[in-house]
Design a protein around this motif. Structure first.
Motif, PDB file in Angstrom:
ATOM      1  N   LEU A  11     -37.028 -48.289  32.819  1.00 13.91           N
ATOM      2  CA  LEU A  11     -37.014 -48.146  31.371  1.00 13.91           C
ATOM      3  C   LEU A  11     -35.698 -48.661  30.785  1.00 13.91           C
ATOM      4  CD1 LEU A  11     -38.207 -47.059  28.700  1.00 13.91           C
ATOM      5  CD2 LEU A  11     -37.248 -44.824  29.315  1.00 13.91           C
ATOM      6  N   ARG A  14     -35.538 -52.538  31.146  1.00 12.36           N
ATOM      7  CA  ARG A  14     -36.445 -53.295  30.286  1.00 12.36           C
ATOM      8  C   ARG A  14     -36.205 -53.067  28.799  1.00 12.36           C
ATOM      9  NH1 ARG A  14     -41.951 -54.800  32.484  1.00 12.36           N
ATOM     10  NH2 ARG A  14     -41.652 -54.806  34.737  1.00 12.36           N
ATOM     11  N   ARG A  15     -35.820 -51.843  28.412  1.00 14.84           N
ATOM     12  CA  ARG A  15     -35.745 -51.500  26.994  1.00 14.84           C
ATOM     13  C   ARG A  15     -34.418 -50.883  26.582  1.00 14.84           C
ATOM     14  NH1 ARG A  15     -40.764 -51.612  24.154  1.00 14.84           N
ATOM     15  NH2 ARG A  15     -42.424 -52.121  25.580  1.00 14.84           N
ATOM     16  N   GLU A  18     -32.972 -51.675  23.169  1.00 15.62           N
ATOM     17  CA  GLU A  18     -33.807 -51.407  21.996  1.00 15.62           C
ATOM     18  C   GLU A  18     -33.488 -50.049  21.392  1.00 15.62           C
ATOM     19  OE1 GLU A  18     -38.012 -51.863  22.695  1.00 15.62           O
ATOM     20  OE2 GLU A  18     -37.664 -53.526  24.065  1.00 15.62           O
ATOM     21  N   VAL A  20     -35.628 -47.151  19.254  1.00 15.36           N
ATOM     22  CA  VAL A  20     -37.001 -46.791  18.897  1.00 15.36           C
ATOM     23  C   VAL A  20     -36.982 -45.532  18.037  1.00 15.36           C
ATOM     24  CG1 VAL A  20     -37.982 -47.834  20.969  1.00 15.36           C
ATOM     25  CG2 VAL A  20     -37.378 -45.423  20.981  1.00 15.36           C
TER      26      VAL A  20
END
Length: 60
Positions: A11, A14-15, A18, A20
């Motif tokens: 997680l 990959r993110r 970001e 959210v």
């Protein structure tokens, strides 16, 4: 190392850059439970953990 650490590491890889919203996270958790109903209790527990203030965790 727990088996979940691999998923958490993925997680972050990959993110990790970001940002959210809580609404986005809640919708993803609902979708996950719809696809994997046997994990409903675990998702409920993690959602409750994330919803609480850190100070609440220290008291309980």
């Amino acid at each position: 190392m727990y088996a979940t650490d691999r998923g958490i590491e993925e997680l972050v890889e990959r993110r990790g850059d970001e940002q959210v919203s809580v609404e986005w996270l809640a919708e993803r958790l609902r979708t996950f439970v719809d696809l994997n109903p046997s994990f409903e209790d675990a998702v409920e527990r993690i959602a409750s953990f994330l919803a609480r203030d850190d100070a609440d965790d220290l008291e309980g």
